[in-house]
Design a protein around this motif. Structure first.
Motif, PDB file in Angstrom:
ATOM      1  N   UNK A 258       0.830  -1.220   0.000  1.00 39.26           N
ATOM      2  CA  UNK A 258       0.000   0.000   0.000  1.00 39.26           C
ATOM      3  C   UNK A 258       0.856   1.259   0.000  1.00 39.26           C
ATOM      4  N   UNK A 259       2.050   1.156   0.567  1.00 32.85           N
ATOM      5  CA  UNK A 259       2.915   2.343   0.668  1.00 32.85           C
ATOM      6  C   UNK A 259       3.821   2.489  -0.555  1.00 32.85           C
ATOM      7  N   UNK A 260       3.694   1.582  -1.514  1.00 30.59           N
ATOM      8  CA  UNK A 260       4.511   1.652  -2.728  1.00 30.59           C
ATOM      9  C   UNK A 260       3.726   2.351  -3.836  1.00 30.59           C
ATOM     10  N   UNK A 261       4.358   3.359  -4.423  1.00 31.59           N
ATOM     11  CA  UNK A 261       3.703   4.110  -5.498  1.00 31.59           C
ATOM     12  C   UNK A 261       4.602   4.159  -6.721  1.00 31.59           C
ATOM     13  N   UNK A 262       3.978   3.938  -7.874  1.00 29.62           N
ATOM     14  CA  UNK A 262       4.750   4.083  -9.112  1.00 29.62           C
ATOM     15  C   UNK A 262       4.595   5.522  -9.583  1.00 29.62           C
ATOM     16  N   UNK A 263       5.489   5.966 -10.430  1.00 33.56           N
ATOM     17  CA  UNK A 263       5.455   7.361 -10.896  1.00 33.56           C
ATOM     18  C   UNK A 263       4.187   7.697 -11.660  1.00 33.56           C
TER      19      UNK A 263
ATOM     20  N   UNK B 120      -2.240   7.537 -10.698  1.00 32.52           N
ATOM     21  CA  UNK B 120      -3.119   8.696 -10.555  1.00 32.52           C
ATOM     22  C   UNK B 120      -3.492   8.945  -9.100  1.00 32.52           C
ATOM     23  N   UNK B 121      -4.112  10.113  -8.861  1.00 26.70           N
ATOM     24  CA  UNK B 121      -4.460  10.500  -7.489  1.00 26.70           C
ATOM     25  C   UNK B 121      -5.491   9.568  -6.866  1.00 26.70           C
ATOM     26  N   UNK B 122      -6.427   9.082  -7.677  1.00 27.55           N
ATOM     27  CA  UNK B 122      -7.490   8.221  -7.130  1.00 27.55           C
ATOM     28  C   UNK B 122      -6.880   6.920  -6.612  1.00 27.55           C
TER      29      UNK B 122
ATOM     30  N   UNK C 224      -4.963   3.659  -2.016  1.00 20.20           N
ATOM     31  CA  UNK C 224      -3.896   2.946  -1.317  1.00 20.20           C
ATOM     32  C   UNK C 224      -3.690   3.497   0.096  1.00 20.20           C
ATOM     33  N   UNK C 225      -3.744   4.825   0.211  1.00 21.64           N
ATOM     34  CA  UNK C 225      -3.575   5.444   1.539  1.00 21.64           C
ATOM     35  C   UNK C 225      -4.713   5.015   2.458  1.00 21.64           C
ATOM     36  N   UNK C 226      -5.905   4.983   1.888  1.00 19.70           N
ATOM     37  CA  UNK C 226      -7.092   4.557   2.648  1.00 19.70           C
ATOM     38  C   UNK C 226      -6.889   3.115   3.144  1.00 19.70           C
ATOM     39  N   UNK C 227      -6.412   2.270   2.239  1.00 18.01           N
ATOM     40  CA  UNK C 227      -6.176   0.868   2.590  1.00 18.01           C
ATOM     41  C   UNK C 227      -5.092   0.759   3.665  1.00 18.01           C
ATOM     42  N   UNK C 228      -4.026   1.568   3.494  1.00 19.76           N
ATOM     43  CA  UNK C 228      -2.945   1.567   4.482  1.00 19.76           C
ATOM     44  C   UNK C 228      -3.457   2.045   5.839  1.00 19.76           C
TER      45      UNK C 228
ATOM     46  N   UNK D 246      -5.654  10.548  12.516  1.00 20.58           N
ATOM     47  CA  UNK D 246      -4.459  11.402  12.510  1.00 20.58           C
ATOM     48  C   UNK D 246      -3.380  10.784  11.622  1.00 20.58           C
ATOM     49  N   UNK D 247      -3.266   9.463  11.699  1.00 23.83           N
ATOM     50  CA  UNK D 247      -2.253   8.766  10.880  1.00 23.83           C
ATOM     51  C   UNK D 247      -2.615   8.888   9.398  1.00 23.83           C
ATOM     52  N   UNK D 248      -3.897   8.710   9.096  1.00 24.24           N
ATOM     53  CA  UNK D 248      -4.333   8.862   7.705  1.00 24.24           C
ATOM     54  C   UNK D 248      -4.056  10.282   7.210  1.00 24.24           C
ATOM     55  N   UNK D 249      -4.310  11.257   8.083  1.00 21.46           N
ATOM     56  CA  UNK D 249      -4.060  12.661   7.735  1.00 21.46           C
ATOM     57  C   UNK D 249      -2.600  12.884   7.374  1.00 21.46           C
ATOM     58  N   UNK D 250      -1.707  12.289   8.184  1.00 17.75           N
ATOM     59  CA  UNK D 250      -0.265  12.427   7.923  1.00 17.75           C
ATOM     60  C   UNK D 250       0.094  11.786   6.577  1.00 17.75           C
ATOM     61  N   UNK D 251      -0.480  10.618   6.327  1.00 19.29           N
ATOM     62  CA  UNK D 251      -0.204   9.917   5.068  1.00 19.29           C
ATOM     63  C   UNK D 251      -0.725  10.714   3.875  1.00 19.29           C
ATOM     64  N   UNK D 252      -1.913  11.282   4.024  1.00 24.25           N
ATOM     65  CA  UNK D 252      -2.512  12.081   2.941  1.00 24.25           C
ATOM     66  C   UNK D 252      -1.655  13.308   2.647  1.00 24.25           C
TER      67      UNK D 252
END
Lengths: 172, 170
Positions: free
Chosen positions: B42-47, B50-52, B57-61, B88-94
């Motif tokens: 969930x914390x891995x993102x490719x270049x 898209x934002x959605x 992924x952040x939601x899932x994390x 709060x953790x989700x907020x930080x991730x977002x």
């Protein structure tokens, strides 16, 4: 005089790969596998440099080996480049030992002082003005830092680690 | 083939399959390991993501944390104190994720210790590699406490383990 029939091409391939005695080749391969397993599993751990904190001594993606037996008979020395374990040994820090157990160490404007004496470090090519207040190392603690002191101190993992965290010395 | 030998082979096959199944049975350790590996995914993102997709992924994390989860990473991140609560953790991730181009997160040396019916501890190293020719690589050791809530293993507390002791104490 009897002329022998020409051998098929795969015969020479077989000889080249397996040898004239398949049994001996099998034993030889088994010995190589056991030796490689022993050497690379227990003595020399292969590693690839993934960060820039040891530049220019060790560059990104450079391959090296950690000798796990380097400290079996002697203790780590100042100037040794060593690997430090984290939760396990899959990811290791590669750092240089600059402080030994019981020493007092501080960094002033990038210059390291050990027991108030400036430390000569020929391997450091760039020096950012790092400042670290004095700390005393415990009886089994070593102070480790990378050679790339041109980078910001906060981006460069360094400090004291226990002896048990040191996996071994870099071979090359 | 003799009838007896055939039966013996069938029995051996069944026993072998049973043993393999038993070895790969879904233990609590395995379930927890899967959660931890899922977090890395969930914390891995490719270049090109898209934002959605990133938000999903952040939601899932974020949902892998317990409602009252605590994040003690002030030793390694520029955060003043511990973060408490899933929101709060989700907020930080977002906040942090849009700034990241591509990042590959992996977990290594995951050691799971089940300490009770609904509690477990995990020790592991997480590494992150950002994109680019001279992509940055960073690794951090973590001590994680998990809790089982409604049949699901969730992260209750995360402590970043300082690898090096700096002046001024750990």
């Amino acid at each position: 005089m009897a002329a022998s029939a020409p051998r098929p091409w795969w015969h020479y391939l077989w000889i080249g790969v397996i040898g004239r005695s398949p049994k001996r080749t099998a034993v030889r391969i088994a010995v190589y596998v056991v030796v490689a397993w022993g050497v690379f599993g227990y003595v020399l751990r292969p590693m690839r440099v993934a960060g820039i904190s040891m530049e220019p001594t060790y560059k990104l993606n450079q391959v090296n080996f950690i000798n796990r037996w380097s400290y079996l008979k002697r203790e780590p020395q100042r100037g040794d480049v060593v690997a430090v374990r984290m939760a396990g040994e899959s990811v290791l820090y590669l750092k240089r030992i600059i402080g030994l157990p019981g020493e007092r160490l501080r960094i002033r404007q990038g210059q390291v002082y050990i027991d108030d004496e400036p430390l000569r470090e020929e391997y450091v090519k760039n020096r950012a003005p790092w400042n670290e207040s004095e700390m005393e190392l415990g009886p089994d603690e070593y102070f480790l830092v990378g050679d790339n002191r041109g980078m910001a101190s906060r981006d460069h993992e360094h400090g004291a680690v226990r002896r048990s965290k040191i996996v071994g010395k870099v071979l090359l | 083939m003799n009838q007896g030998v055939r039966w013996l082979l069938v029995v051996l096959g069944v026993v072998g399959l049973g043993y393999l199944g038993w070895l790969n049975r879904p233990t609590e350790e395995r379930r927890i390991r899967k959660v931890i590996e899922g977090m890395a995914g969930d914390a891995t993102f490719t270049g090109g993501e898209g934002n959605i997709s990133r938000i999903a992924k952040i939601e899932s994390l974020g949902n892998r944390f317990a409602v009252d989860a605590e994040l003690h990473v002030d030793q390694v991140l520029p955060i003043e104190s511990a973060l408490t609560g899933r929101d709060a953790i989700k907020g930080l991730l977002m906040m942090g994720t849009p700034q990241i181009g591509s990042v590959e997160v992996k977990v290594h040396d995951v050691q799971v210790t089940v300490t009770g019916d609904t509690e477990a501890r995990v020790s592991m190293t997480a590494s992150a590699k950002t994109g680019g020719k001279r992509g940055d690589f960073t690794a951090q050791e973590f001590d994680i406490r998990m809790v089982k809530t409604e049949g699901k293993w969730l992260v209750r507390r995360v402590d970043a383990v300082a690898g090096f002791r700096r002046s001024g104490g750990r």
